[in-house]
Design a protein around this motif. Structure first.
Motif, PDB file in Angstrom:
ATOM      1  N   LEU A  24       2.282   7.755   2.010  1.00  0.00           N
ATOM      2  CA  LEU A  24       1.041   8.127   1.687  1.00  0.00           C
ATOM      3  C   LEU A  24       0.364   8.575   0.555  1.00  0.00           C
ATOM      4  O   LEU A  24      -0.619   8.938   0.486  1.00  0.00           O
TER       5      LEU A  24
ATOM      6  N   SER B 271       0.722  -1.610  -0.129  1.00  0.00           N
ATOM      7  CA  SER B 271       0.090  -0.313  -0.020  1.00  0.00           C
ATOM      8  C   SER B 271       1.168   1.170  -0.176  1.00  0.00           C
ATOM      9  O   SER B 271       0.541   2.177  -0.297  1.00  0.00           O
ATOM     10  N   PHE B 272       1.950   1.058  -0.170  1.00  0.00           N
ATOM     11  CA  PHE B 272       2.974   2.114  -0.142  1.00  0.00           C
ATOM     12  C   PHE B 272       4.309   2.356  -0.803  1.00  0.00           C
ATOM     13  O   PHE B 272       4.185   3.072  -1.322  1.00  0.00           O
TER      14      PHE B 272
ATOM     15  N   ARG C 140      -2.898   0.397  -4.429  1.00  0.00           N
ATOM     16  CA  ARG C 140      -4.243   0.769  -4.658  1.00  0.00           C
ATOM     17  C   ARG C 140      -5.958  -0.074  -3.784  1.00  0.00           C
ATOM     18  O   ARG C 140      -6.088   0.441  -2.956  1.00  0.00           O
TER      19      ARG C 140
ATOM     20  N   TRP D  78      -6.638  -2.031   3.801  1.00  0.00           N
ATOM     21  CA  TRP D  78      -5.713  -1.178   4.880  1.00  0.00           C
ATOM     22  C   TRP D  78      -7.279  -0.650   5.638  1.00  0.00           C
ATOM     23  O   TRP D  78      -7.376  -0.579   6.216  1.00  0.00           O
TER      24      TRP D  78
ATOM     25  N   THR E 178      -4.107  -0.480  -0.103  1.00  0.00           N
ATOM     26  CA  THR E 178      -4.962   0.750   0.418  1.00  0.00           C
ATOM     27  C   THR E 178      -5.800   0.493   0.995  1.00  0.00           C
ATOM     28  O   THR E 178      -6.312   1.220   1.998  1.00  0.00           O
TER      29      THR E 178
ATOM     30  N   LEU F 134      -6.459   8.114  -2.152  1.00  0.00           N
ATOM     31  CA  LEU F 134      -7.915   6.748  -1.585  1.00  0.00           C
ATOM     32  C   LEU F 134      -8.971   8.510  -0.814  1.00  0.00           C
ATOM     33  O   LEU F 134     -10.511   8.057  -0.383  1.00  0.00           O
TER      34      LEU F 134
ATOM     35  N   ASN G 154      -1.182   6.983  -2.054  1.00  0.00           N
ATOM     36  CA  ASN G 154      -1.797   5.764  -1.919  1.00  0.00           C
ATOM     37  C   ASN G 154      -3.142   6.184  -0.677  1.00  0.00           C
ATOM     38  O   ASN G 154      -4.335   6.657  -1.392  1.00  0.00           O
ATOM     39  N   TYR G 155      -2.818   6.367   0.399  1.00  0.00           N
ATOM     40  CA  TYR G 155      -4.262   6.683   1.015  1.00  0.00           C
ATOM     41  C   TYR G 155      -4.690   7.959   0.972  1.00  0.00           C
ATOM     42  O   TYR G 155      -5.816   8.462   1.037  1.00  0.00           O
TER      43      TYR G 155
END
Length: 338
Positions: free
Chosen positions: A93, A76-77, A308, A314, A311, A99, A95-96
């Motif tokens: 971060l 996810s990173f 993605r 998680w 992400t 999102l 991707n977060y």
């Protein structure tokens, strides 16, 4: 001669060997070693056997749960594509952040919440009432209990296909029944709330019997003395249900709520098959019933963006942690107030 011999023999005293340090024999050494080994084996059996029994579980858990969880967090990173997982690019971060700014994520989160409420609340209430009925002495109670568990044993694919045909717009049985009382045909797939109600119906049908048997097992563990005491005090059947049955199965109710919450967050098969094709992945033409599970699948196996998708996975995991933390906090506050 005999007298002299006996006298001489009587006058003699037995000779004593000089006292020396006592040395253990070889047999005693062997017995001591055996006793030490037996004590050591007994200690290992008592202290180590429980760990030996649970080691296989932790090995399987580490291989198939813990490692994928950690590896998903690592992905996810990164900016990673499905075709080139060995060429990932570190994005921290990003991707977060993307999102959190994606409207599809918030739409999927809202759909997951509404479908979860529409399916979990009626499901648990119906399961509670069904378990209360099965708790009485009925003829053929075993048959009814097995029949209640049959939907749970049915595969999600078969159940979703059958309900998809039932909710079909032009030739479905649900619309035919509604037409008998004057309603027009409902496009269950295109309409947002109609689609979510239809998907919730599939979930309710599959899980009500399972939860009912859990409640039934908890009800049968309640001592009969409590019901007898409540009856002596003049409590009706409804009052006994509220004051005796519900408090007696409260841990089971909490357990089923937790299971329903996890199942609602991970809802995937029912909306995917309900869409009947490409619209199943996107949750309809306008994403009207796309859940977080479908969004994860779309990002990873349609758009090939594994970073993605990880992400989203998680985000689902962190959402469950927040829900359980809030539940524990409310439980502690209610315990303090009471």
């Amino acid at each position: 001669m005999a007298t002299q011999t006996s006298t001489a023999a009587a006058g003699q005293q037995p000779t004593k060997e000089p006292a020396g340090p006592a040395r253990p024999t070889q047999g005693r050494q062997r017995r001591r070693m055996n006793s030490r080994w037996s004590a050591l084996l007994h200690r290992l059996d008592v202290n180590g056997a429980p760990y030996a029994f649970i080691v296989p579980f932790f090995i399987v858990f580490a291989a198939f749960s813990l490692y994928p969880l950690i590896y998903t967090a690592w992905i996810s990173f990164h900016r990673a594509e499905l075709a080139s997982m060995d060429m990932m690019e570190w994005v921290a971060l990003d991707n977060y952040t993307a999102l959190a700014q994606d409207d599809r994520f918030w739409n999927a989160l809202a759909n997951t919440f509404t479908i979860g409420v529409l399916s979990a609340v009626p499901q648990l209430l119906m399961a509670l009432g069904l378990a209360h009925l099965l708790n009485y002495r009925l003829r053929g109670s075993t048959f009814f209990r097995v029949a209640a568990l049959t939907p749970y044993a049915t595969s999600v694919g078969a159940a979703a296909l059958v309900f998809t045909m039932l909710f079909e717009r032009d030739f479905g049985m649900i619309n035919w029944l509604l037409s008998l009382v004057g309603f027009d045909n409902i496009d269950w797939e295109s309409n947002k709330w109609a689609a979510q109600i239809a998907i919730s119906t599939i979930v309710i049908w599959r899980w009500t019997g399972y939860n009912a048997l859990l409640y039934l097992a908890a009800m049968q563990a309640i001592p009969l003395d409590r019901y007898e005491a409540a009856a002596i005090d003049g409590a009706s059947r409804w009052q006994q249900f509220l004051k005796v049955t519900i408090p007696g199965i409260r841990p089971t109710i909490v357990f089923t709520i937790v299971l329903s919450t996890i199942g609602s967050t991970q809802l995937f098969g029912e909306p995917l098959i309900f869409g009947q094709g490409p619209n199943g992945i996107t949750g309809g033409a306008d994403n009207q019933y796309q859940t977080l599970g479908l969004l994860l699948y779309e990002e990873g196996w349609k758009n090939y963006q594994m970073g993605r998708a990880a992400t989203v996975a998680w985000a689902m995991f962190l959402l469950l942690i927040l829900i359980f933390a809030a539940q524990r906090l409310l439980k502690r506050r209610s315990a303090r107030s009471s």
